[in-house]
Design an enzyme around this catalytic site. Structure first.
Site, mmCIF file in Angstrom:
data_model
loop_
_atom_site.group_PDB
_atom_site.id
_atom_site.type_symbol
_atom_site.label_atom_id
_atom_site.label_comp_id
_atom_site.label_asym_id
_atom_site.label_seq_id
_atom_site.Cartn_x
_atom_site.Cartn_y
_atom_site.Cartn_z
ATOM 1 N N PHE A 1 -53.599 22.088 -20.262
ATOM 2 C CA PHE A 1 -54.291 22.120 -18.969
ATOM 3 C C PHE A 1 -53.830 23.311 -18.122
ATOM 4 O O PHE A 1 -54.646 23.984 -17.491
ATOM 5 C CB PHE A 1 -54.056 20.817 -18.197
ATOM 6 C CG PHE A 1 -54.888 19.641 -18.669
ATOM 7 C CD1 PHE A 1 -55.832 19.788 -19.679
ATOM 8 C CD2 PHE A 1 -54.732 18.382 -18.085
ATOM 9 C CE1 PHE A 1 -56.604 18.696 -20.114
ATOM 10 C CE2 PHE A 1 -55.504 17.300 -18.502
ATOM 11 C CZ PHE A 1 -56.441 17.446 -19.521
ATOM 12 N N TYR B 1 -44.647 10.585 -37.145
ATOM 13 C CA TYR B 1 -43.735 10.650 -35.998
ATOM 14 C C TYR B 1 -43.305 9.246 -35.573
ATOM 15 O O TYR B 1 -42.114 8.968 -35.447
ATOM 16 C CB TYR B 1 -44.440 11.366 -34.848
ATOM 17 C CG TYR B 1 -43.552 11.673 -33.661
ATOM 18 C CD1 TYR B 1 -42.494 12.573 -33.778
ATOM 19 C CD2 TYR B 1 -43.782 11.083 -32.418
ATOM 20 C CE1 TYR B 1 -41.689 12.875 -32.689
ATOM 21 C CE2 TYR B 1 -42.980 11.380 -31.325
ATOM 22 C CZ TYR B 1 -41.940 12.277 -31.463
ATOM 23 O OH TYR B 1 -41.146 12.573 -30.381
ATOM 24 N N ASP C 1 -55.053 7.469 -30.385
ATOM 25 C CA ASP C 1 -54.497 7.952 -29.115
ATOM 26 C C ASP C 1 -54.191 6.736 -28.229
ATOM 27 O O ASP C 1 -55.087 5.940 -27.925
ATOM 28 C CB ASP C 1 -55.541 8.840 -28.435
ATOM 29 C CG ASP C 1 -54.958 9.769 -27.400
ATOM 30 O OD1 ASP C 1 -54.782 10.963 -27.706
ATOM 31 O OD2 ASP C 1 -54.690 9.299 -26.279
ATOM 32 N N VAL D 1 -50.797 17.920 -23.521
ATOM 33 C CA VAL D 1 -51.775 17.999 -22.444
ATOM 34 C C VAL D 1 -51.317 18.919 -21.299
ATOM 35 O O VAL D 1 -52.149 19.647 -20.739
ATOM 36 C CB VAL D 1 -52.143 16.574 -21.955
ATOM 37 C CG1 VAL D 1 -50.994 15.889 -21.239
ATOM 38 C CG2 VAL D 1 -53.380 16.601 -21.081
ATOM 39 N N VAL D 2 -50.041 18.911 -20.955
ATOM 40 C CA VAL D 2 -49.626 19.717 -19.798
ATOM 41 C C VAL D 2 -49.754 21.219 -20.087
ATOM 42 O O VAL D 2 -50.426 21.934 -19.326
ATOM 43 C CB VAL D 2 -48.217 19.318 -19.292
ATOM 44 C CG1 VAL D 2 -47.709 20.306 -18.259
ATOM 45 C CG2 VAL D 2 -48.257 17.898 -18.711
ATOM 46 N N ARG E 1 -49.668 4.209 -21.133
ATOM 47 C CA ARG E 1 -48.234 4.352 -21.381
ATOM 48 C C ARG E 1 -47.501 4.494 -20.058
ATOM 49 O O ARG E 1 -47.832 5.348 -19.252
ATOM 50 C CB ARG E 1 -47.992 5.575 -22.247
ATOM 51 C CG ARG E 1 -46.579 5.650 -22.747
ATOM 52 C CD ARG E 1 -46.329 6.878 -23.550
ATOM 53 N NE ARG E 1 -46.891 6.837 -24.876
ATOM 54 C CZ ARG E 1 -47.188 7.928 -25.565
ATOM 55 N NH1 ARG E 1 -47.031 9.112 -25.031
ATOM 56 N NH2 ARG E 1 -47.658 7.817 -26.787
ATOM 57 N N THR F 1 -53.988 6.673 -19.865
ATOM 58 C CA THR F 1 -52.919 7.038 -18.924
ATOM 59 C C THR F 1 -51.652 7.502 -19.647
ATOM 60 O O THR F 1 -51.392 7.127 -20.788
ATOM 61 C CB THR F 1 -52.530 5.854 -18.015
ATOM 62 O OG1 THR F 1 -51.856 4.857 -18.794
ATOM 63 C CG2 THR F 1 -53.740 5.259 -17.317
ATOM 64 N N LYS G 1 -39.597 7.961 -36.185
ATOM 65 C CA LYS G 1 -38.677 7.651 -35.087
ATOM 66 C C LYS G 1 -38.239 6.192 -35.125
ATOM 67 O O LYS G 1 -37.127 5.863 -34.702
ATOM 68 C CB LYS G 1 -39.340 7.979 -33.744
ATOM 69 C CG LYS G 1 -39.471 9.474 -33.465
ATOM 70 C CD LYS G 1 -38.117 10.103 -33.144
ATOM 71 C CE LYS G 1 -38.234 11.560 -32.734
ATOM 72 N NZ LYS G 1 -36.909 12.195 -32.526
ATOM 73 N N ARG H 1 -50.652 9.482 -36.622
ATOM 74 C CA ARG H 1 -49.430 9.637 -35.831
ATOM 75 C C ARG H 1 -48.231 9.001 -36.527
ATOM 76 O O ARG H 1 -47.120 9.029 -36.001
ATOM 77 C CB ARG H 1 -49.614 8.993 -34.439
ATOM 78 C CG ARG H 1 -50.762 9.626 -33.646
ATOM 79 C CD ARG H 1 -51.036 8.857 -32.369
ATOM 80 N NE ARG H 1 -50.173 9.239 -31.290
ATOM 81 C CZ ARG H 1 -50.519 10.023 -30.260
ATOM 82 N NH1 ARG H 1 -51.727 10.501 -30.169
ATOM 83 N NH2 ARG H 1 -49.653 10.313 -29.314
HETATM 84 N N1 UDP Z 1 -55.098 15.325 -24.060
HETATM 85 C C1 UDP Z 1 -56.240 15.816 -23.441
HETATM 86 N N2 UDP Z 1 -56.509 17.140 -23.531
HETATM 87 C C2 UDP Z 1 -55.686 18.023 -24.184
HETATM 88 C C3 UDP Z 1 -54.522 17.526 -24.801
HETATM 89 C C4 UDP Z 1 -54.272 16.164 -24.723
HETATM 90 O O1 UDP Z 1 -57.022 15.057 -22.828
HETATM 91 O O2 UDP Z 1 -56.011 19.228 -24.201
HETATM 92 C C5 UDP Z 1 -54.802 13.879 -23.928
HETATM 93 C C6 UDP Z 1 -54.454 13.187 -25.233
HETATM 94 O O3 UDP Z 1 -55.627 12.735 -25.890
HETATM 95 C C7 UDP Z 1 -53.589 12.044 -24.735
HETATM 96 C C8 UDP Z 1 -52.876 12.628 -23.519
HETATM 97 O O4 UDP Z 1 -53.636 13.759 -23.130
HETATM 98 O O5 UDP Z 1 -54.387 10.951 -24.328
HETATM 99 C C9 UDP Z 1 -51.451 13.061 -23.810
HETATM 100 O O6 UDP Z 1 -51.474 13.842 -24.954
HETATM 101 P P1 UDP Z 1 -50.219 14.669 -25.466
HETATM 102 O O7 UDP Z 1 -50.657 15.364 -26.729
HETATM 103 O O8 UDP Z 1 -49.650 15.508 -24.391
HETATM 104 O O9 UDP Z 1 -49.109 13.581 -25.809
HETATM 105 P P2 UDP Z 1 -49.092 12.055 -26.308
HETATM 106 O O10 UDP Z 1 -48.737 11.262 -25.106
HETATM 107 O O11 UDP Z 1 -50.448 11.681 -26.844
HETATM 108 O O12 UDP Z 1 -48.052 12.034 -27.364
#
Ligand code: UDP
Length: 303
Positions: free
Chosen positions: A184, A138, A265, A180-181, A269, A203, A142, A135
Site C-alpha cells: 500500500f 509457514y 486468507d 499489505v503495508v 485477526r 481485519t 511454525k 499457507r
Molecule cells: N492484502 C491486500 N492487498 C495487498 C496485500 C495484502 O489487500 O496488496 C491483504 C491480504 O489479503 C490480507 C491482509 O492484507 O488479508 C494482510 O496480508 P499480509 O500479506 O500483509 O499478511 P497476512 O496477515 O495475511 O499474513
C-alpha cells in the site's frame, strides 16, 4: 551479555540487532534468503552468513530465533526452505541452546491460529489451520517449531519462551515482499492503484516494529520458560481502513481497486494481549497513524 540473533538481517531481526547491540555483544546469523546485509550496516554486530538448517556451535547467553521467510508471498515462493528452517533449523537452534544453556526466544506467529474461530485470539486457542493449503508451509512449520520448543523444554529443560507475533510493520521491510503495508505504501507514494484483496472487510491488527522489539526484549527478561505469549497491537482495522489511512498519510490520489482474495486468507485477526501485559508490563505505545508516518518517510527512499 552475548546474544545470538538468527535471521538478524531480516525485518524484525535487524531492529533487534540495532537495539540489542547498544549494550550487548551481538552475533547475527542469516542466510540472506530474504534478509539484507544493508539492514545491519554500520551496527556493532558480528555477521555470519549461515543457514540454520546446518548445525552450528555458537556460545550465547540468549538466542532470538527470528530466521524464516515470513511474508505470504515469500514463504509460498520458498515453501520447502520455510519448512526446513522451522523444523531442522529450529532443532539446530535448540541443540545449540541445550549445549550452551542459553535462553531462547522463539519468533512464532499469529498464523498458528490460522483462520481463527475465536476473536480476539487468546494463547489457549488451538487454531484453525489448513494443513495442506498454500499457507501450510509457514503455519504448520511454525506450529511444529512450537512443539519442538516445548518438547526440548520438557525433556532437556531448555529455557524457551514463545512469542506469537502478529502483523508488524516498519522500516527494513522489503518493498516487494508482498505484505499489505509495503504494498500500500509504495502504491500510494507512486500514485499507483492500491490493490485491496477481496472486499477489504477482512481485519488485521498492526504493530509498529519498535513496540514489537521492546516486547521481545521484555519477554527475554521476564517471560516464563515454556510459556506462550501473544505479541501485537490489538487495535484492529479492516484492510480497506488501512488503505484509506495509508492514502491519507501519503497524501496520495491513488485509486483503490479490488483483486481476488487469496486462498485461506484469514478473515479476522486480533491478539488478546492480557497475558504479556500482566507478565511483563508490555503494551504497545505507537498507534497506526504515528507508526505509518515514520514508516512512510523511510519508504520514500526505497519504493
Ligand atoms: N492484502 C491486500 N492487498 C495487498 C496485500 C495484502 O489487500 O496488496 C491483504 C491480504 O489479503 C490480507 C491482509 O492484507 O488479508 C494482510 O496480508 P499480509 O500479506 O500483509 O499478511 P497476512 O496477515 O495475511 O499474513
Amino acid at each position: 551479555m552475548k546474544i545470538l540473533i538468527t535471521g538478524g538481517s531480516g525485518f524484525i531481526g535487524s531492529h533487534l540487532c540495532r537495539k540489542l547491540s547498544e549494550n550487548n555483544e551481538v552475533i547475527c546469523i542469516d542466510n540472506l534468503l530474504t534478509g539484507k546485509r544493508e539492514n545491519i550496516k554500520g551496527l556493532d554486530v558480528e555477521f555470519v552468513e549461515k543457514d540454520i538448517t546446518s548445525p552450528f556451535d555458537i556460545k550465547a547467553d540468549l538466542i532470538f530465533n527470528m530466521a524464516s521467510p515470513a511474508s505470504p508471498v515469500f514463504y509460498q515462493r520458498y515453501p520447502l526452505e520455510t519448512l526446513e528452517t522451522n523444523s531442522i533449523g529450529m532443532k539446530n537452534v535448540l541443540e545449540n541452546a541445550k549445549r550452551h544453556r542459553s535462553r531462547v526466544v522463539q519468533a512464532s506467529t499469529s498464523e498458528v491460529y490460522g483462520d481463527p474461530k475465536i476473536h480476539p485470539q487468546t494463547e489457549d486457542y488451538w487454531g484453525n489451520v489448513n494443513p495442506v493449503g498454500p499457507r501450510s508451509c509457514y503455519d504448520e512449520g511454525k506450529r511444529f517449531a512450537e512443539s519442538l520448543c516445548m518438547n526440548y523444554k520438557m525433556k532437556y529443560g531448555v529455557d524457551v519462551v514463545l512469542a506469537r507475533i502478529f502483523n508488524t510493520y516498519g522500516s527494513n521491510m522489503l518493498k516487494d515482499d508482498g505484505r499489505v503495508v509495503p504494498n500500500f505504501i509504495c502504491q500510494a507514494l507512486k500514485n499507483e492503484k492500491m490493490t485491496v484483496y477481496g472486499n477489504g472487510e477482512q481485519t488485521r491488527s498492526f504493530c509498529y516494529v519498535d513496540d514489537l522489539v521492546n516486547g521481545l526484549m521484555l519477554l527475554s527478561e521476564k517471560g516464563r520458560g515454556g510459556e506462550v505469549y501473544n505479541l501485537g497491537n490489538p487495535e484492529e482495522y479492516t484492510i480497506l481502513q488501512l488503505a484509506e489511512e495509508v492514502k491519507r498519510v501519503c497524501n496520495s490520489d491513488s485509486e483503490i481497486i479490488y483483486h481476488e482474495l487469496p486462498e485461506d486468507d484469514p478473515i479476522k485477526r486480533k491478539p488478546d494481549i492480557s497475558k504479556i501485559k500482566s507478565g511483563t508490563g508490555w503494551e504497545p505505545k505507537i498507534g497506526l497513524n504515528e507508526g505509518l508516518k515514520i514508516t512512510v518517510e523511510w519508504f520514500r527512499g526505497v519504493c
